[in-house]
Design a protein around this motif. Sequence first.
Motif, PDB file in Angstrom:
ATOM      1  N   ILE A 331     -10.222  73.721 -21.621  1.00  0.00           N
ATOM      2  CA  ILE A 331      -9.371  73.928 -20.124  1.00  0.00           C
ATOM      3  C   ILE A 331      -8.632  72.722 -20.015  1.00  0.00           C
ATOM      4  O   ILE A 331      -7.782  72.798 -19.075  1.00  0.00           O
ATOM      5  CB  ILE A 331     -10.487  74.114 -19.000  1.00  0.00           C
ATOM      6  CG1 ILE A 331     -11.150  72.863 -18.779  1.00  0.00           C
ATOM      7  CG2 ILE A 331     -11.199  75.524 -19.342  1.00  0.00           C
ATOM      8  CD1 ILE A 331     -11.795  73.027 -17.446  1.00  0.00           C
ATOM      9  N   VAL A 332      -8.714  71.600 -20.761  1.00  0.00           N
ATOM     10  CA  VAL A 332      -8.120  70.455 -20.490  1.00  0.00           C
ATOM     11  C   VAL A 332      -6.227  70.379 -20.818  1.00  0.00           C
ATOM     12  O   VAL A 332      -6.108  71.122 -21.855  1.00  0.00           O
ATOM     13  CB  VAL A 332      -8.489  69.249 -21.244  1.00  0.00           C
ATOM     14  CG1 VAL A 332      -7.695  67.861 -21.323  1.00  0.00           C
ATOM     15  CG2 VAL A 332      -9.967  69.023 -20.872  1.00  0.00           C
ATOM     16  N   SER A 333      -5.604  70.185 -20.006  1.00  0.00           N
ATOM     17  CA  SER A 333      -4.117  70.189 -20.176  1.00  0.00           C
ATOM     18  C   SER A 333      -3.422  69.342 -19.215  1.00  0.00           C
ATOM     19  O   SER A 333      -4.005  68.222 -18.650  1.00  0.00           O
ATOM     20  CB  SER A 333      -3.809  71.658 -19.556  1.00  0.00           C
ATOM     21  OG  SER A 333      -3.866  71.822 -18.134  1.00  0.00           O
ATOM     22  N   ASP A 334      -2.319  69.342 -18.914  1.00  0.00           N
ATOM     23  CA  ASP A 334      -1.573  68.444 -18.192  1.00  0.00           C
ATOM     24  C   ASP A 334      -1.782  68.455 -16.780  1.00  0.00           C
ATOM     25  O   ASP A 334      -2.006  67.613 -16.070  1.00  0.00           O
ATOM     26  CB  ASP A 334       0.132  68.533 -18.366  1.00  0.00           C
ATOM     27  CG  ASP A 334       1.009  67.689 -17.582  1.00  0.00           C
ATOM     28  OD1 ASP A 334       0.609  66.635 -17.420  1.00  0.00           O
ATOM     29  OD2 ASP A 334       1.421  68.105 -16.662  1.00  0.00           O
ATOM     30  N   ARG A 335      -2.182  69.663 -16.489  1.00  0.00           N
ATOM     31  CA  ARG A 335      -2.590  70.008 -14.957  1.00  0.00           C
ATOM     32  C   ARG A 335      -4.287  70.148 -14.829  1.00  0.00           C
ATOM     33  O   ARG A 335      -4.523  69.943 -13.750  1.00  0.00           O
ATOM     34  CB  ARG A 335      -1.904  71.361 -14.484  1.00  0.00           C
ATOM     35  CG  ARG A 335      -0.723  71.294 -14.643  1.00  0.00           C
ATOM     36  CD  ARG A 335       0.105  70.675 -13.713  1.00  0.00           C
ATOM     37  NE  ARG A 335       1.459  70.717 -13.740  1.00  0.00           N
ATOM     38  CZ  ARG A 335       2.212  71.226 -12.933  1.00  0.00           C
ATOM     39  NH1 ARG A 335       1.609  72.112 -12.002  1.00  0.00           N
ATOM     40  NH2 ARG A 335       3.473  71.139 -13.037  1.00  0.00           N
ATOM     41  N   ASP A 345       0.296  58.834 -13.094  1.00  0.00           N
ATOM     42  CA  ASP A 345       1.438  59.465 -13.747  1.00  0.00           C
ATOM     43  C   ASP A 345       1.651  60.749 -12.523  1.00  0.00           C
ATOM     44  O   ASP A 345       2.602  61.582 -12.913  1.00  0.00           O
ATOM     45  CB  ASP A 345       1.352  60.208 -15.062  1.00  0.00           C
ATOM     46  CG  ASP A 345       0.384  61.268 -15.004  1.00  0.00           C
ATOM     47  OD1 ASP A 345      -0.652  61.434 -14.220  1.00  0.00           O
ATOM     48  OD2 ASP A 345       0.111  62.075 -16.051  1.00  0.00           O
ATOM     49  N   ILE A 346       1.389  60.638 -11.359  1.00  0.00           N
ATOM     50  CA  ILE A 346       1.811  61.567 -10.189  1.00  0.00           C
ATOM     51  C   ILE A 346       2.984  61.322  -9.541  1.00  0.00           C
ATOM     52  O   ILE A 346       3.047  60.027  -9.029  1.00  0.00           O
ATOM     53  CB  ILE A 346       0.620  61.837  -9.297  1.00  0.00           C
ATOM     54  CG1 ILE A 346      -0.604  62.310 -10.212  1.00  0.00           C
ATOM     55  CG2 ILE A 346       0.859  62.886  -8.226  1.00  0.00           C
ATOM     56  CD1 ILE A 346      -0.471  63.595 -10.880  1.00  0.00           C
ATOM     57  N   GLU A 347       3.851  61.950  -9.744  1.00  0.00           N
ATOM     58  CA  GLU A 347       5.026  61.456  -8.859  1.00  0.00           C
ATOM     59  C   GLU A 347       4.989  61.555  -7.179  1.00  0.00           C
ATOM     60  O   GLU A 347       4.503  62.508  -6.825  1.00  0.00           O
ATOM     61  CB  GLU A 347       6.274  62.578  -9.146  1.00  0.00           C
ATOM     62  CG  GLU A 347       7.523  61.944  -8.730  1.00  0.00           C
ATOM     63  CD  GLU A 347       8.750  62.761  -8.768  1.00  0.00           C
ATOM     64  OE1 GLU A 347       9.839  62.760  -8.279  1.00  0.00           O
ATOM     65  OE2 GLU A 347       8.585  63.586  -9.656  1.00  0.00           O
ATOM     66  N   ILE A 348       5.161  60.476  -6.596  1.00  0.00           N
ATOM     67  CA  ILE A 348       5.172  60.472  -5.162  1.00  0.00           C
ATOM     68  C   ILE A 348       6.327  59.960  -4.747  1.00  0.00           C
ATOM     69  O   ILE A 348       6.829  58.665  -4.905  1.00  0.00           O
ATOM     70  CB  ILE A 348       3.925  59.626  -4.779  1.00  0.00           C
ATOM     71  CG1 ILE A 348       2.684  60.171  -5.171  1.00  0.00           C
ATOM     72  CG2 ILE A 348       3.965  59.394  -3.198  1.00  0.00           C
ATOM     73  CD1 ILE A 348       1.463  59.077  -4.669  1.00  0.00           C
ATOM     74  N   SER A 368      -6.341  52.715  -2.534  1.00  0.00           N
ATOM     75  CA  SER A 368      -6.180  51.444  -3.272  1.00  0.00           C
ATOM     76  C   SER A 368      -4.892  51.713  -4.288  1.00  0.00           C
ATOM     77  O   SER A 368      -4.099  50.810  -4.348  1.00  0.00           O
ATOM     78  CB  SER A 368      -7.353  51.046  -3.996  1.00  0.00           C
ATOM     79  OG  SER A 368      -8.327  50.339  -2.915  1.00  0.00           O
ATOM     80  N   GLU A 369      -4.996  52.810  -4.776  1.00  0.00           N
ATOM     81  CA  GLU A 369      -4.003  53.271  -5.710  1.00  0.00           C
ATOM     82  C   GLU A 369      -2.673  53.415  -4.881  1.00  0.00           C
ATOM     83  O   GLU A 369      -1.567  52.889  -5.677  1.00  0.00           O
ATOM     84  CB  GLU A 369      -4.383  54.544  -6.489  1.00  0.00           C
ATOM     85  CG  GLU A 369      -5.290  54.417  -7.699  1.00  0.00           C
ATOM     86  CD  GLU A 369      -5.120  55.505  -8.678  1.00  0.00           C
ATOM     87  OE1 GLU A 369      -4.166  55.838  -9.132  1.00  0.00           O
ATOM     88  OE2 GLU A 369      -6.352  56.353  -8.822  1.00  0.00           O
ATOM     89  N   LEU A 370      -2.670  54.039  -3.837  1.00  0.00           N
ATOM     90  CA  LEU A 370      -1.486  54.183  -3.252  1.00  0.00           C
ATOM     91  C   LEU A 370      -0.995  52.743  -2.611  1.00  0.00           C
ATOM     92  O   LEU A 370       0.313  52.535  -2.581  1.00  0.00           O
ATOM     93  CB  LEU A 370      -1.728  54.739  -1.917  1.00  0.00           C
ATOM     94  CG  LEU A 370      -1.899  56.317  -1.921  1.00  0.00           C
ATOM     95  CD1 LEU A 370      -2.808  57.137  -0.719  1.00  0.00           C
ATOM     96  CD2 LEU A 370      -0.636  57.101  -2.626  1.00  0.00           C
ATOM     97  N   THR A 371      -1.674  51.881  -2.294  1.00  0.00           N
ATOM     98  CA  THR A 371      -1.314  50.587  -1.943  1.00  0.00           C
ATOM     99  C   THR A 371      -0.720  49.865  -3.100  1.00  0.00           C
ATOM    100  O   THR A 371       0.649  49.386  -3.036  1.00  0.00           O
ATOM    101  CB  THR A 371      -2.392  49.642  -1.418  1.00  0.00           C
ATOM    102  OG1 THR A 371      -3.014  50.198  -0.471  1.00  0.00           O
ATOM    103  CG2 THR A 371      -1.981  48.097  -1.031  1.00  0.00           C
TER     104      THR A 371
END
Length: 395
Positions: A331-335, A345-348, A368-371
């Motif tokens: 079931i593993v994929s890009d999504r 690798d998520i576009e914000i 923390s990741e957002l910071t």
Amino acid sequence: MLTDAQRSTLAATLPAVHGALDDITTGFYRRMFAARPELLDNLFNRSHQKSGDQPKALAGSIAAFAALQLEPDARQQKFILDHIAHKHASLGVTRDQYAIVHEHLFASIVDVLGAAVTPEVADAWDQVYWDMADLLIESESDLYARAGVAPGDVWRDVRVVKRVQVSPDTISLTLAAMNPAESLPTFAPGQYISVQVELSDGAQQIRQYSLTGAPADPTWQFSVKYAGEVSAHLHEHSFEGDLLHVSTPFGDLVLPDDDLPVVLASAGIGCTPVIGLLTAMAQSGDERPVTVLHADRSRNRQPHRGQLAALVESLPNGQLFQWYEEASPHIVSDRVRVGQMSLSDIEIGDDARVMLCGPGGFLSAIRSELTDREVDDSRIHFEAFGPELLRTGAQ
């Protein structure tokens, strides 16, 4: 309002009080519950008292508010007070209860700090408390007025009309007004209700649950994961035809009134506010870009898995990424990914609003990741599933 002299005293004593806040708030709750044991049984979360999470949350909010009196930040102060006011309103907190808190909190401060609490120190911290209390009372009064209820009069009996198993350990309950001809009050997508149940020892414990249905529906829906004494009680005792005692909807994690891109990130049962937000967007045909991120232990235990995917699919500009701690390779994929959620690798977009829902550890990691990504605090909104540990300088 603090005078210049009180502000100087606050600045001089803040480090000492901040360092002792855990002891102060622990002593405060011990004193208050000894004098008013009904508050522990019928208002405060006993599990969070036992774990120590609630005293830490109170300490964090007091320290954050006090620090903001020395280095004002109107947006951060509003953020802190709005979160607390909505939670208080959902519990039916009233003005008179602030005097009870004041009495036992200041007795605990004197116990812990002793001779350091001079009349000048007591006066400065007393002013901080009542400045915070007055702002909360004003905000809560406004929330009650907007809900069309008298202060504290938020409770009603409703009937369970539908119960659905949405994962092996999660149920969804649909509630209707006692009079079948009436509709329950509307709400803003992302808001929650409080549910009060009587446990086997007679305690009337309260927990909050996010609403997952559409605001225009005549009924309310919420989901309950089997975890904790109130949620376990609902699993074991709430079926079609049973009555529940619930509050008017409150909560400030609501959909921004604009068309800017939105990132919705959740973990576990934290998906429920997201379901509420997506339901409203799907019904209105919302065309804004929506990126939905969800983390869970496994697919077979994920609540609302199919509904989440269907709602995102129905949006013109929606996309869904999911992470599982346990997942079959096929079931593993890009999504669909294995492991903890990562935003690497998520576009914000620079103008995106980020809304987070889930337990404290998840919120801390993602914030923390957002910071690190230099996403400004003003664009981050969240709903903590548990006592919220507030701190200055970040949401």
